[in-house]
Scaffold this active site. Structure first.
Site, PDB file in Angstrom:
ATOM      1  N   SER A 118      44.210  41.895  33.764  1.00 14.86           N
ATOM      2  CA  SER A 118      43.135  40.900  33.752  1.00 14.86           C
ATOM      3  C   SER A 118      42.138  41.184  34.863  1.00 14.86           C
ATOM      4  O   SER A 118      42.497  41.726  35.926  1.00 14.86           O
ATOM      5  CB  SER A 118      43.759  39.529  33.983  1.00 14.86           C
ATOM      6  OG  SER A 118      42.774  38.597  34.283  1.00 14.86           O
ATOM      7  N   TYR A 142      48.322  33.834  39.047  1.00 15.06           N
ATOM      8  CA  TYR A 142      48.214  34.616  37.807  1.00 15.06           C
ATOM      9  C   TYR A 142      47.631  36.011  38.098  1.00 15.06           C
ATOM     10  O   TYR A 142      48.165  37.030  37.659  1.00 15.06           O
ATOM     11  CB  TYR A 142      47.329  33.856  36.805  1.00 15.06           C
ATOM     12  CG  TYR A 142      46.943  34.686  35.607  1.00 15.06           C
ATOM     13  CD1 TYR A 142      47.838  34.865  34.563  1.00 15.06           C
ATOM     14  CD2 TYR A 142      45.693  35.299  35.537  1.00 15.06           C
ATOM     15  CE1 TYR A 142      47.494  35.645  33.473  1.00 15.06           C
ATOM     16  CE2 TYR A 142      45.343  36.078  34.445  1.00 15.06           C
ATOM     17  CZ  TYR A 142      46.256  36.238  33.425  1.00 15.06           C
ATOM     18  OH  TYR A 142      45.908  37.028  32.347  1.00 15.06           O
ATOM     19  N   LYS A 146      49.515  39.881  37.839  1.00 17.88           N
ATOM     20  CA  LYS A 146      49.019  41.067  37.116  1.00 17.88           C
ATOM     21  C   LYS A 146      48.909  42.268  38.054  1.00 17.88           C
ATOM     22  O   LYS A 146      49.220  43.395  37.675  1.00 17.88           O
ATOM     23  CB  LYS A 146      47.663  40.758  36.474  1.00 17.88           C
ATOM     24  CG  LYS A 146      47.720  39.708  35.370  1.00 17.88           C
ATOM     25  CD  LYS A 146      48.449  40.227  34.141  1.00 17.88           C
ATOM     26  CE  LYS A 146      48.604  39.203  33.050  1.00 17.88           C
ATOM     27  NZ  LYS A 146      49.353  39.679  31.897  1.00 17.88           N
TER      28      LYS A 146
END
Ligand code: UFG
Length: 331
Positions: A118, A142, A146
């Site tokens: 991402s 988040y 990643k």
């Protein structure tokens, strides 16, 4: 014989579009997905095994029965705001389980993986557009999840001969309504479905933050059609097949739109008014995320072909009108 691709999270939004494209191009698709969002998956083009992607019994069965060419890994928790509130769940699902799965792959000598990363790995922009060398300073758990997995992929490549492509999506959007494919998260947190549902149900859409450093004070994002993302997975697979070097690539259009610009565009496409209300910033949101995708263009031969904003919104709108089963209380 058809090449077999194992798709983790293949019943989700991006995974299902990619599975469709893989199958259309002649690959055999095996999906492992636990249908976390209670989504319906009734597509004829893939075998679905309803399970967690770290269920060893299921993995032993799949890896022993099929000669797996490569894995595509879409199975992750994705809501940036939620990751701030529940980091333990996010680290468990997005990092711990992914490492467990990678170890299983190594044990079974399956060496190719395409990982859904991402633009959240970059954090707030130092320069726009961002290329892959932009400093990584994620502002949400988040984004950190990643990035940790990307580091692991690199180390596994160096030590164990893993071949990987990590695709850093900017904002996935749009749908393939004719194939019964579109976004069906539960609960929905993404701007486009929420705007369109608010229009459809004459509800209020919340604008998260009006004091950002942008032309109108709202956040800037780069919206990329899910079909373009799916296509990048096919090119990444072909790249790995030709022994391409393991690497990370941005997938975006290079064009940023503010939340307010998105609202205007949604009103234009639907021909209806959207009622809005200003709210404080949402935790974990970066001011602006816009891709420089020249590396993917140069190395993978990829470029966005379906990401005109009008097309994105038209396909998303057609999908929203098609699905009858979303719950009004989600708004
Ligand atoms: N937004 C609103 N109101 C809403 C929903 C969203 O104003 O009701 C705003 C957000 O604050 C943000 C923008 O719309 O500024 C886009 O928000 P989304 O939730 O649609 O998308 P995000 O940018 O937060 O997240 C998406 C993916 C992540 C990915 C991230 C990278 O969900 O997986 O892009 O930016 F990591």
């Amino acid at each position: 014989m058809k090449k077999v691709i194992l798709v983790l999270g293949g019943a989700g939004y991006i995974g299902s579009h990619t599975s469709y494209l893989l199958s259309k191009l002649g690959y055999e698709v095996i999906i492992i997905d636990k249908l976390l969002h209670s989504q319906t998956f009734n597509h004829p083009w893939a075998k679905l095994i309803k399970a967690d992607f770290t269920n060893e019994e299921v993995l032993n069965f799949v890896f022993d029965k099929f000669e797996i060419e490569a894995v595509m890994h879409f199975a992750a928790f994705i809501e940036v705001g939620e990751s701030v509130k529940r980091p333990a769940d996010f680290y468990e699902n997005n990092v711990v389980k992914t490492l467990k799965f990678l170890n299983f792959m190594m044990k079974k000598k399956v060496k190719k993986i395409i990982f859904s990363s991402s633009c959240a790995v970059y954090g707030d922009p130092i320069k726009i557009p961002m290329d892959e060398n932009h400093p990584k300073d994620p502002v949400s758990p988040y984004g950190k999840n990643k990035l940790v997995v990307e580091y692991a992929l690199q180390d596994y490549a160096d030590a164990y001969g893993l071949q990987y492509v990590s695709l850093r999506y900017f904002n996935a959007s749009g749908a393939l309504p004719d194939q019964n494919l579109g976004e069906q998260h539960n609960p929905e947190t993404h701007i486009i479905p929420l705007m369109l549902r608010a229009i459809k149900n004459k509800k209020t859409f919340k604008i998260f933050g009006t004091d950002y450093d942008s032309v109108d004070g709202t956040c800037v994002r780069d919206y990329i059609h899910v079909l373009d993302i799916a296509n990048a997975h096919i090119l990444a697979l072909q790249y790995l097949d030709k022994n391409g070097k393991s690497d990370c690539f941005n997938l975006g259009t290079g064009n940023g739109f503010t939340v307010q610009q998105m609202i205007n565009a949604a009103q234009k496409v639907t021909g209806q008014k959207l009622i809005t209300q200003n709210h404080p910033r949402r935790a974990g949101d970066s001011t602006a995320l816009v891709a420089d995708y020249s590396k993917a263009k140069k190395i993978l031969g990829w470029e966005p072909k379906n990401s005109d904003l009008d097309f994105i919104l038209k396909t998303a709108w057609a999908w929203e009108r098609k699905i009858q089963n979303f719950k009004q209380e989600e708004l």
